[in-house]
Design an enzyme around this catalytic site. Structure first.
Site, PDB file in Angstrom:
ATOM      1  N   LYS A   1     -10.401  -4.299  -4.937  1.00 55.72           N
ATOM      2  CA  LYS A   1     -11.389  -3.215  -5.031  1.00 55.72           C
ATOM      3  C   LYS A   1     -10.786  -1.982  -5.666  1.00 55.72           C
ATOM      4  O   LYS A   1     -11.480  -1.204  -6.304  1.00 55.72           O
ATOM      5  CB  LYS A   1     -11.802  -2.762  -3.617  1.00 55.72           C
ATOM      6  CG  LYS A   1     -12.674  -3.678  -2.837  1.00 55.72           C
ATOM      7  CD  LYS A   1     -12.994  -2.984  -1.499  1.00 55.72           C
ATOM      8  CE  LYS A   1     -13.368  -3.987  -0.436  1.00 55.72           C
ATOM      9  NZ  LYS A   1     -12.427  -4.021   0.687  1.00 55.72           N
TER      10      LYS A   1
ATOM     11  N   LYS B   1       0.822  -1.209   0.000  1.00 55.21           N
ATOM     12  CA  LYS B   1       0.000   0.000   0.000  1.00 55.21           C
ATOM     13  C   LYS B   1       0.855   1.257   0.000  1.00 55.21           C
ATOM     14  O   LYS B   1       0.496   2.248  -0.634  1.00 55.21           O
ATOM     15  CB  LYS B   1      -0.959   0.014   1.197  1.00 55.21           C
ATOM     16  CG  LYS B   1      -2.114  -0.952   1.011  1.00 55.21           C
ATOM     17  CD  LYS B   1      -3.200  -0.784   2.056  1.00 55.21           C
ATOM     18  CE  LYS B   1      -4.331  -1.775   1.821  1.00 55.21           C
ATOM     19  NZ  LYS B   1      -5.242  -1.880   2.951  1.00 55.21           N
TER      20      LYS B   1
ATOM     21  N   LYS C   1      -3.756 -10.260  -7.118  1.00 56.46           N
ATOM     22  CA  LYS C   1      -5.098 -10.567  -6.610  1.00 56.46           C
ATOM     23  C   LYS C   1      -6.130  -9.560  -7.130  1.00 56.46           C
ATOM     24  O   LYS C   1      -5.793  -8.405  -7.421  1.00 56.46           O
ATOM     25  CB  LYS C   1      -5.101 -10.624  -5.073  1.00 56.46           C
ATOM     26  CG  LYS C   1      -5.119  -9.288  -4.422  1.00 56.46           C
ATOM     27  CD  LYS C   1      -5.504  -9.363  -2.940  1.00 56.46           C
ATOM     28  CE  LYS C   1      -5.514  -7.928  -2.434  1.00 56.46           C
ATOM     29  NZ  LYS C   1      -5.779  -7.722  -1.059  1.00 56.46           N
TER      30      LYS C   1
END
Ligand code: TYM
Length: 328
Positions: free
Chosen positions: A196, A111, A193
């Protein structure tokens, strides 16, 4: 009775990965256990939001939980920020979490790599808040996808550390990760993966996607030139599509391979798109129904917050007492 806790971050909207990796199992557990399912809105504050949009997203997430079929009478469904004990315990657990441990968290690394101009302290201590979510309720089992395994291991370490310093306080939780579907991959980059927040929305199926979008996204899904429907690491794209077919349709991997033995990728994609559209029909209907009945939805999360607060406060009383904090 065993306690189950899990949650999702209200950013964007729920994905097929969230559903297959987690929510499908939340639903399966509701019959036998006391389950708490939270919309972890405080976790989402690590990124900047427009408040009005964020408010709508949070509410929509709750309605999406209900539309997935989670029973609002059986489960405790609530917003994390409505139970202030989460933030309180999070501070305390921060003091039981080492920098070295947080530094090793792969999600933090990913992140902060993605969002270099806002690597805030909240992003770094995120796993301590997640540990608080879980430990507040004396949770036994946490149903999650593969990507949360590391955070859960840290949660267990924090619980054990606190217990050994101050005496038995927290139940040490187990994770529950499905054997198939724990990591649904992006349709565009099957080595990544499904997420969202992927900028390439063609890689992600959202539960809220229109039927047209679903059909298009599956059609465009990246495959390879083998044209053999085989579940193999060398065919990551096809492996992912087989996984989705198997988990949604309730078939074993072998059964899916057999179904498409003499057929090519076109047939698999066509049938998968149909299965997805069919599977998501009840979700869409329920979503509309709940959206048209927001008074009921409000009673669900208010009651959820009330029940969760009672459970959380019981743990917090013990924690404050064990730490020697003065009771008010
Ligand atoms: P979040 O919001 O990213 O995802 C919610 C759940 O969906 C699972 N998941 C997936 N499973 C399979 N394939 C995928 N592609 C996929 N993407 C997501 C996640 O593993 C998760 O179970 N930190 C958590 C939220 C959280 C939490 C908690 C979870 C906060 N506190 C306490 C459990 C217990 C998160 O960001 O999940």
């Amino acid at each position: 009775e065993k306690i189950i806790f899990s949650g999702a971050q209200p950013t964007g909207s729920l994905t097929l990965g969230n559903y297959i990796g987690a929510i499908q199992n939340w639903k399966a557990l509701e019959m036998d256990y006391q389950c708490l399912y939270s919309i972890v809105d405080l976790h989402s504050l690590t990124i900047r939001h427009n408040p009005e949009e964020f408010n709508n997203t949070c509410l929509s997430f709750l309605v999406q939980y209900l539309a997935c079929g989670l029973d609002p009478e059986k489960n405790i469904i609530f917003f994390q920020s409505n139970v202030p004990q989460h933030a309180e315990l999070s501070w305390i657990l921060n003091c039981f979490t080492y920098l070295g441990e947080l530094n090793r968290m792969t999600q933090f690394k990913e992140k902060s790599e993605k969002n270099k101009d806002n690597i805030n302290a909240g992003l770094f201590t995120y796993p301590a808040l997640q540990a608080a979510d879980i430990l507040l309720y004396q949770t036994n089992i946490v149903p999650v996808g593969e990507d949360q395994k590391q955070h859960l291991e840290l949660t267990r370490d924090i619980a054990l550390r606190f217990n050994s310093a101050y005496g038995e306080t927290f139940t040490v939780p187990e994770h529950y990760i499905p054997k198939v579907g724990a990591k649904i991959m992006s349709l565009q980059e099957p080595d990544k993966k499904m997420s969202k927040s992927d900028e390439n929305t063609n890689g992600t199926i959202f539960l809220m996607d229109s039927e047209d979008d679903i059909v298009k996204k599956i059609k465009r899904a990246v495959t390879d030139t083998e044209n053999k429907v085989i579940y193999s690491d060398n065919q990551a794209g096809i492996k992912n599509l087989i996984t989705i077919y198997s988990t949604l349709g309730n078939y074993s991997i072998k059964e899916v391979e057999a179904m498409f033995e003499d057929k090519g990728y076109g047939a698999l994609k066509k049938q998968l798109a149909e299965l997805l559209v069919e599977s998501l029909k009840p979700f869409k209907i329920k979503y509309e129904e709940y959206m048209n009945n927001l008074d009921y939805v409000t009673t669900v999360y208010k009651r959820g917050a009330q029940r969760a607060t009672e459970m959380a406060e019981e743990t917090m009383k013990d924690v404050r007492n064990k730490l020697g904090l003065i009771a008010k």
